[in-house]
Each structure stands twice: as structure tokens, then as C-alpha cells.
Design a protein around this motif. Structure first.
Motif, short mmCIF file in Angstrom:
data_model
loop_
_atom_site.label_atom_id
_atom_site.label_comp_id
_atom_site.label_asym_id
_atom_site.label_seq_id
_atom_site.Cartn_x
_atom_site.Cartn_y
_atom_site.Cartn_z
N GLY A 86 -6.78 23.41 -10.71
CA GLY A 86 -7.25 22.86 -9.45
C GLY A 86 -6.67 21.48 -9.18
O GLY A 86 -6.27 21.18 -8.06
N ALA A 87 -6.60 20.64 -10.21
CA ALA A 87 -6.05 19.30 -10.04
C ALA A 87 -4.56 19.35 -9.73
O ALA A 87 -4.06 18.60 -8.88
CB ALA A 87 -6.29 18.48 -11.31
N LEU A 88 -3.83 20.21 -10.41
CA LEU A 88 -2.39 20.33 -10.14
C LEU A 88 -2.16 20.81 -8.72
O LEU A 88 -1.28 20.30 -8.01
CB LEU A 88 -1.76 21.28 -11.15
N ALA A 89 -2.94 21.78 -8.27
CA ALA A 89 -2.82 22.27 -6.89
C ALA A 89 -3.10 21.15 -5.89
O ALA A 89 -2.39 20.99 -4.90
CB ALA A 89 -3.77 23.45 -6.67
N LEU A 90 -4.13 20.36 -6.16
CA LEU A 90 -4.50 19.26 -5.27
C LEU A 90 -3.35 18.26 -5.13
O LEU A 90 -3.00 17.84 -4.02
CB LEU A 90 -5.75 18.57 -5.82
N CYS A 91 -2.75 17.88 -6.24
CA CYS A 91 -1.68 16.88 -6.21
C CYS A 91 -0.43 17.41 -5.52
O CYS A 91 0.22 16.69 -4.74
CB CYS A 91 -1.35 16.43 -7.63
N LEU A 92 -0.07 18.66 -5.79
CA LEU A 92 1.12 19.22 -5.15
C LEU A 92 0.88 19.43 -3.65
O LEU A 92 1.80 19.24 -2.84
CB LEU A 92 1.51 20.53 -5.83
N TYR A 93 -0.33 19.82 -3.28
CA TYR A 93 -0.64 19.96 -1.86
C TYR A 93 -0.48 18.61 -1.15
O TYR A 93 0.09 18.53 -0.06
CB TYR A 93 -2.06 20.50 -1.69
N ALA A 94 -0.99 17.56 -1.77
CA ALA A 94 -0.88 16.23 -1.18
C ALA A 94 0.58 15.81 -1.07
O ALA A 94 0.99 15.18 -0.08
CB ALA A 94 -1.66 15.21 -2.02
N ALA A 95 1.38 16.13 -2.07
CA ALA A 95 2.80 15.79 -2.04
C ALA A 95 3.52 16.51 -0.89
O ALA A 95 4.39 15.93 -0.23
CB ALA A 95 3.46 16.12 -3.37
N LYS A 96 3.14 17.75 -0.64
CA LYS A 96 3.75 18.45 0.49
C LYS A 96 3.33 17.81 1.81
O LYS A 96 4.13 17.73 2.75
CB LYS A 96 3.37 19.94 0.49
N LEU A 97 2.09 17.35 1.89
CA LEU A 97 1.67 16.63 3.09
C LEU A 97 2.53 15.39 3.31
O LEU A 97 2.86 15.05 4.45
CB LEU A 97 0.20 16.23 2.99
N PHE A 154 0.83 -1.20 0.00
CA PHE A 154 0.00 0.00 0.00
C PHE A 154 0.86 1.26 0.00
O PHE A 154 0.40 2.32 -0.44
CB PHE A 154 -0.97 0.01 1.18
N GLN A 155 2.10 1.19 0.49
CA GLN A 155 2.97 2.36 0.39
C GLN A 155 3.19 2.72 -1.07
O GLN A 155 3.09 3.88 -1.47
CB GLN A 155 4.32 2.11 1.07
N MET A 156 3.50 1.70 -1.87
CA MET A 156 3.71 1.93 -3.29
C MET A 156 2.40 2.33 -3.97
O MET A 156 2.36 3.21 -4.82
CB MET A 156 4.29 0.69 -3.95
N MET A 157 1.30 1.68 -3.58
CA MET A 157 0.02 1.98 -4.20
C MET A 157 -0.43 3.40 -3.88
O MET A 157 -0.96 4.10 -4.76
CB MET A 157 -1.03 0.97 -3.73
N ASN A 158 -0.25 3.85 -2.64
CA ASN A 158 -0.65 5.21 -2.29
C ASN A 158 0.19 6.24 -3.02
O ASN A 158 -0.32 7.28 -3.46
CB ASN A 158 -0.57 5.41 -0.78
N GLU A 159 1.51 5.97 -3.14
CA GLU A 159 2.36 6.86 -3.93
C GLU A 159 1.91 6.86 -5.39
O GLU A 159 1.85 7.90 -6.04
CB GLU A 159 3.82 6.43 -3.83
N ALA A 160 1.57 5.65 -5.89
CA ALA A 160 1.11 5.55 -7.27
C ALA A 160 -0.20 6.29 -7.48
O ALA A 160 -0.44 6.87 -8.54
CB ALA A 160 0.96 4.08 -7.66
N ARG A 161 -1.07 6.30 -6.45
CA ARG A 161 -2.34 7.01 -6.60
C ARG A 161 -2.15 8.51 -6.70
O ARG A 161 -2.86 9.19 -7.45
CB ARG A 161 -3.26 6.64 -5.43
N ILE A 162 -1.19 9.04 -5.99
CA ILE A 162 -0.86 10.45 -6.15
C ILE A 162 -0.31 10.70 -7.54
O ILE A 162 -0.65 11.68 -8.21
CB ILE A 162 0.13 10.91 -5.07
N SER A 163 0.53 9.77 -8.01
CA SER A 163 1.12 9.92 -9.34
C SER A 163 0.06 9.81 -10.43
O SER A 163 0.13 10.51 -11.44
CB SER A 163 2.21 8.86 -9.55
N VAL A 164 -0.93 8.92 -10.24
CA VAL A 164 -2.02 8.81 -11.21
C VAL A 164 -2.79 10.13 -11.27
O VAL A 164 -3.11 10.64 -12.35
CB VAL A 164 -2.96 7.64 -10.86
N GLY A 165 -3.11 10.68 -10.10
CA GLY A 165 -3.79 11.98 -10.08
C GLY A 165 -2.97 13.05 -10.77
O GLY A 165 -3.50 13.88 -11.53
#
Length: 596
Positions: A368-379, A300-311
Motif C-alpha cells: 500500500g505504501a509503495l503504491a501511494l508513493c508511486l501514485y504521487a510521483a505520477k501526479l 519547499f520544492q526540494m522539501m516536497n520532493e524530499a517528503r515523497i522520497s522519505v515516504g
């Protein structure tokens, strides 16, 4: 034409997210904006190289040779190899493993440029880096040296092998088995038997080695497999064994996809033949990573990272479609304006209100989508903070946001891509213009790494109902903090609208919590869509406020208009998505199968 706006990436990273403040954390100590801009500049150059093969790798699909090797389009292969030669895959890797140890959010800024240029080519480093991150986090020192190091250098490509021909998201039902074979220098050795389906980069000629992370169940003494997901373990299975021999891993077929064609997608056999080792022991050799039964939790670590990458990939493709259709609308003349029907000459498409609507819809979705993904990456970066309270908060927010990060850009990006095709008219339906391929490439994103329906169950179930609404309350507090900051001033109307949306979502959450969870979960996808709009509305408010002080009047005005559009046209959809849940409607759960 640019595939994505570097100015917007810079604004989001520096003016909005203020990534330089991460240097206050020991992990990023001594880093500066100059460091981040340097790697982003390099990424722009590599992205341009990857972009050269975007069209041709769509028409010249990967092919499977008689020797079992997958041949990818030569220009794409060269571009991916140049990416690895540049060292960009090391941007967020720990210094202890030869990396730059930059923030994950900066690495996502790198990935956004490459994905916009050629999302199929960008899949190679994305998968390899995520594979290596799992190996370095859970593997032994010997496993890290043998398997993560070549992934970091580009001498190997990495995969994640979860699904099987008859098992998709219900991973507890997998039948791939592992037979214990003792220990060696690399750990507990097993023989792997089974088939895996939908394996991107499953084997290819980009690198001589492929390292598979394979989910399998360890065979019990009586030959049976443990039931359910708790019996799943994780194994490192290389194509080439440490002694140079070929492992019993075979590509037996390629999936021919609607889009995303440059990335080979394969059906793999593990241990079902002695083609590469005639007369040898049966089974593909694999080494256990982590403890038995921990496979799904580790994966799930890889899957969660992959889900951010998919977004992020969806956001990048949405952005590319937006810029392409905006440029086309500015250049294409057609018709007369509504306010001057007697005009002698046709006007650009941008003079027409409905075209402006479709451009604004794409802008709101893309930015909006780009902001969402970068915000999540900072988290994700803050989730490694040395401060326990900051770490716990970041982890809570990222947990509830991950299904939204994966889904909102994927679903809204497709709607935006439809607008891009529509603006092009008949030309948009032809292969002569980029927007039809952008749509086809993007269509995968609501499917892989967990479908939209799976993400809806995850959000409403695991992240809300079964979490006691703790993470939900944390998220709502963050949103209301932004509402308070915008209560007076040019964004007060949008702030008031967001407060109304908060109330609607909170009422729906309370309704879901008061009854049967199974009945509530039939509305999971609709709640996911509503929550996605709520979150992106919040981030639009936040980035628009930041833009007012960024020293760029044109950018500030553009953000303001997109924000106005979002709250006027998109935010009202929240109530509609939540209406069936609020009404207690049971149509989808109660309809007989015979009536479908």
C-alpha cells in the motif's frame, strides 16, 4: 533474498499506473516500456552493490577527521560512486542538462530498489538530485553550470541546510544571516554567518565538492534581520569556491544516530572562523538563488520532493522487513497448528493464524505504501502536463496527498517492522537478523522533513480548512470514482466499506470546518492517520482491481487477500481516529502544562 519485489514494482508501474501512457506527453515523447525496464534493471544491479555495505556501514559509522573532512565507510563510498558512474541520478533530469528526461515515477522505481538495499547510501543521490533540481529551476545559467552540473555528474554532493541548533520546524526563527557583498559572474554575492544542524551529507569523502542550499536572512542596513518566514532567502554555498579556495564552511560535529548510520549527519558552521582562509574576509561566500525573501517558497520544492522520497524510503524498508519476516516464517518450524494439536512434527510459522495476521499486516502496509508513493510521483509528472485542466487536477491532488505520502508509510511502516521483529521472536531482537536494523533505519522517517505533527497541521490546516476544501473535494471525487468501478463484482464489499469511510471522513471535515480552526487543528495528527487509511484503502481497491486483469493469477490472489485484510482490520480504525474530533473533545488542547 530480495529486498523488494521487482514484480510488484513492474505491476504498479505498468499494469496499474500504465506509465507508458505518459509518452503521449511531449516531455516523454518517444519513450517506451523497454526504456523504463532497462533503467530499472540497471537499478537492480546497482542496488545489489549498495546492499553490500548496508550492514558494515551501520557498525562503522562516519568519522570526522582532524582536517574537518567526514570519512564514510569505504564500501559505502564505493557503492555511491558506482551509482553516480552509472548515470542513474540523471534519470528524471532534463535532456537540456544532460539527463534522460524519464518520468519522475520511473525514477522513484529506481530509488525504491536502492533504498530497500541501503537507505543510507541512497540518501546521497536523493539529496544531490533534489538540490540540482532546485538550482536548475531557479538559478541563473551561470549558477546552473557552476553548481548543478557537478551535482549531476557526481563530482559534487548536495545538501539542504534549513534547521539550526535551536530552530527546527519553526524556520521563521532562524538566525543565520547573509551580508550583501555586491555582484559577480555568479550573481548576488553574500557572506553567510550561522550554524546549521541535522545536515545529511554535510561533508564527506564521496566527492571532492559539497554544495549547500542554505536558508538565511539578509542583514538590513541597521544590522538587524527581517522577522518571520517572509524574510528568508536561499543561497548556494559551495565547500570549494570557483577559484579553488576552501570556503569558510566547517563541520564541527557529527550526530550519532539510532539508525540510518551510513549517511553522515552534521553540524555546520558558516563564516565562524578563518581556518581555511587565514587573514581573509570573514564569512562563508554564498550566492543568492531566486529573489530576496523567496527562500522558503523555493526550498519547499526540494522539501516536497524530499517528503515523497522519505515516504518511499519508509515503504522500501517496510517492504524489506515484510519479505524478511515472511521468508523466516516459511522456514522456521515451531509448535502445532490449532486444527491438529496432535501433529507429530512442528509446522512452519506460517501455519499459525496470528503469524499470518502479522504477515498480511506487513504486506498491506508495504504494498500500500509503495503504491501511494508511486501514485504521487505520477501526479508530479502530470503536474507538468501541457493540458491546463490535467495539470491543475494533478497539482491539487498532489498537494493534499503530500503530507499523507510522507507520513503514512513512515508511521505504518514502523508498525509493520514491529511485526517483522515479533515474527522472528528473540532472534528479531538481535543484530544477527536484518529486522532490527530495518526498524532502526526506518525510525527516522516520521521525524525528518517535517514530523508527523507538522504534516497533520499541514493537511488539516493548509490543505483542507484554509483551502476551502477544494482539494479535499477533488480527492473524494477520485475515490468515489473507484468505488463506482468496484460496486459490482468481487470487490463490492470492500467498495461499500470504502464508501462508509468516505462518509466518516467527510463528516469529520465538516465538523472541523464549522468551529474554531485552532481547536480543530489539535486533532491534526488523528485526521492525518484517518485520511491516510482512507487513501491507502482507495489505492488498495484500485490496484486489486487492476491485478485481476494483469495475467498473473498468483499476484491477483495475493492482492485480493491483502485487500480483504486491509478492509477487515485496518479500515475500521478510521472511525476511532476521528472519534475525538467528532465528540468535540478538547483534552489535548485544554490540559494544563502542570498536569502533563
Amino acid at each position: 533474498m530480495d529486498a523488494i519485489s521487482r514484480r510488484d514494482i513492474d505491476f504498479l508501474l505498468h499494469d496499474w499506473l500504465r506509465v507508458e501512457t505518459l509518452a503521449a506527453h511531449p516531455r516523454f515523447e518517444g519513450q517506451s516500456r523497454e526504456d523504463y525496464d532497462a533503467v530499472l534493471d540497471l537499478a537492480g544491479k546497482i542496488a545489489a552493490k549498495l546492499g553490500e555495505s548496508w550492514k558494515i556501514s551501520d557498525s562503522e559509522e562516519p568519522r570526522l577527521d582532524q582536517d574537518g573532512l567526514v570519512r564514510v565507510q569505504p564500501d559505502l563510498r564505493e557503492g555511491v560512486q558506482e551509482y553516480f558512474a552509472s548515470g542513474l541520478q540523471l534519470s528524471s533530469v532534463d535532456e537540456a542538462h544532460g539527463g534522460m528526461q524519464l518520468p519522475f515515477v520511473v525514477s522513484m522505481g529506481i530509488a525504491a530498489q536502492c533504498m530497500a538495499a541501503n537507505v543510507a547510501a541512497a540518501a546521497f543521490p536523493m539529496l544531490s538530485t533534489a538540490n540540482a533540481r532546485v538550482t536548475t529551476a531557479f538559478g541563473t545559467e551561470a549558477q546552473i553550470a557552476a553548481f548543478a552540473a557537478p551535482l549531476h555528474s557526481g563530482e559534487a554532493m548536495g545538501t539542504m541546510c534549513l534547521s539550526e541548533p535551536d530552530v527546527g520546524s519553526s524556520l521563521g526563527d532562524i538566525t543565520t544571516k547573509a551580508r550583501a557583498e555586491g555582484e559577480d559572474d555568479l550573481g548576488r554575492r553574500h557572506r553567510i554567518f550561522g550554524r546549521k544542524m541535522w545536515i545529511s551529507v554535510g561533508d564527506q569523502d564521496v566527492a571532492p565538492q559539497t554544495i549547500h542550499l542554505v536558508l538565511a536572512k539578509i542583514e538590513r542596513e541597521d544590522g538587524t534581520l527581517p522577522p518571520g518566514s517572509k524574510g528568508i532567502s536561499l543561497f548556494l554555498v559551495p565547500k570549494i569556491l570557483p577559484d579553488g579556495a576552501r570556503n569558510d564552511v566547517q563541520v564541527i560535529g557529527l550526530n550519532h544516530k539510532m539508525g540510518y548510520r551510513g549517511t553522515p549527519n552534521t553540524l555546520l558552521n558558516f563564516g565562524e572562523g578563518d581556518r581555511f582562509q587565514p587573514g581573509g574576509d570573514a564569512g562563508a561566500v554564498g550566492w543568492l538563488i531566486g529573489a530576496p525573501g523567496q527562500g522558503l517558497a523555493i526550498m519547499f520544492q526540494m522539501m516536497n520532493e524530499a517528503r515523497i522520497s522519505v515516504g518511499l524510503g519508509a515503504a522500501a524498508l517496510t517492504y524489506r522487513g515484510y519479505l524478511a519476516s515472511k521468508t523466516y516464517a516459511e522456514e522456521r518450524v515451531q509448535g502445532r497448528p490449532l486444527d491438529d494439536k496432535r501433529a507429530e512434527k512442528p509446522v512452519p510459522l506460517t501455519r499459525h493464524a496470528d503469524v499470518r495476521r502479522m504477515i498480511l499486516a506487513q504486506k498491506a502496509a508495504a504494498e500500500g505504501a509503495l503504491a501511494l508513493c508511486l501514485y504521487a510521483a505520477k501526479l508530479a509528472d502530470l503536474g507538468e502536463s501541457e493540458d491546463a485542466a490535467e495539470r491543475e487536477k494533478a497539482e491539487g491532488l498532489l498537494g493534499i496527498l503530500t503530507p499523507i505520502v510522507k507520513t503514512w508509510p513512515s508511521e505504518m511502516g514502523l508498525i509493520a517492522n514491529q511485526h517483522a521483529i515479533q515474527i522472528h521472536g528473540g532472534y528479531g531482537y538481535t543484530r544477527d537478523f536484518d529486522v532490527e536494523q530495518i526498524y532502526r533505519d526506518n525510525r527516522l522517517n516520521p521525524i525528518h522533513e517535517g514530523t508527523t505533527g507538522i504534516q497533520g497541521l499541514d493537511l488539516l490546516g493548509r490543505k483542507m480548512l484554509f483551502d476551502g476544501m477544494k482539494s479535499f473535494a477533488l480527492l473524494m471525487a477520485e475515490i468515489r470514482g473507484e468505488i463506482a468501478a468496484c460496486a459490482d463484482g468481487p470487490l463490492s464489499a470492500q467498495a461499500a466499506a470504502l464508501e462508509g469511510a468516505c462518509a466518516q471522513v467527510e463528516a469529520a471535515a465538516a465538523k472541523a470546518a464549522e468551529g474554531d480552526p485552532a481547536a480543530a487543528l489539535t486533532h491534526g495528527s488523528q485526521v492525518l492517520h484517518a485520511m491516510g487509511h482512507l487513501v491507502v484503502g482507495w489505492l488498495w481497491l484500485s490496484q486489486t482491481r487492476a491485478a485481476q486483469g494483469a495475467g498473473d493469477d498468483a499476484l491477483a490472489q495475493a492482492k485480493l487477500w491483502a485487500c480483504r485484510y486491509f478492509f477487515a482490520y485496518e479500515a475500521p480504525m478510521i472511525a476511532a481516529w476521528l472519534a475525538p474530533l467528532m465528540a468535540g473533545d478538547d483534552t489535548t488542547g485544554a490540559v494544563p502544562e502542570a498536569a502533563l
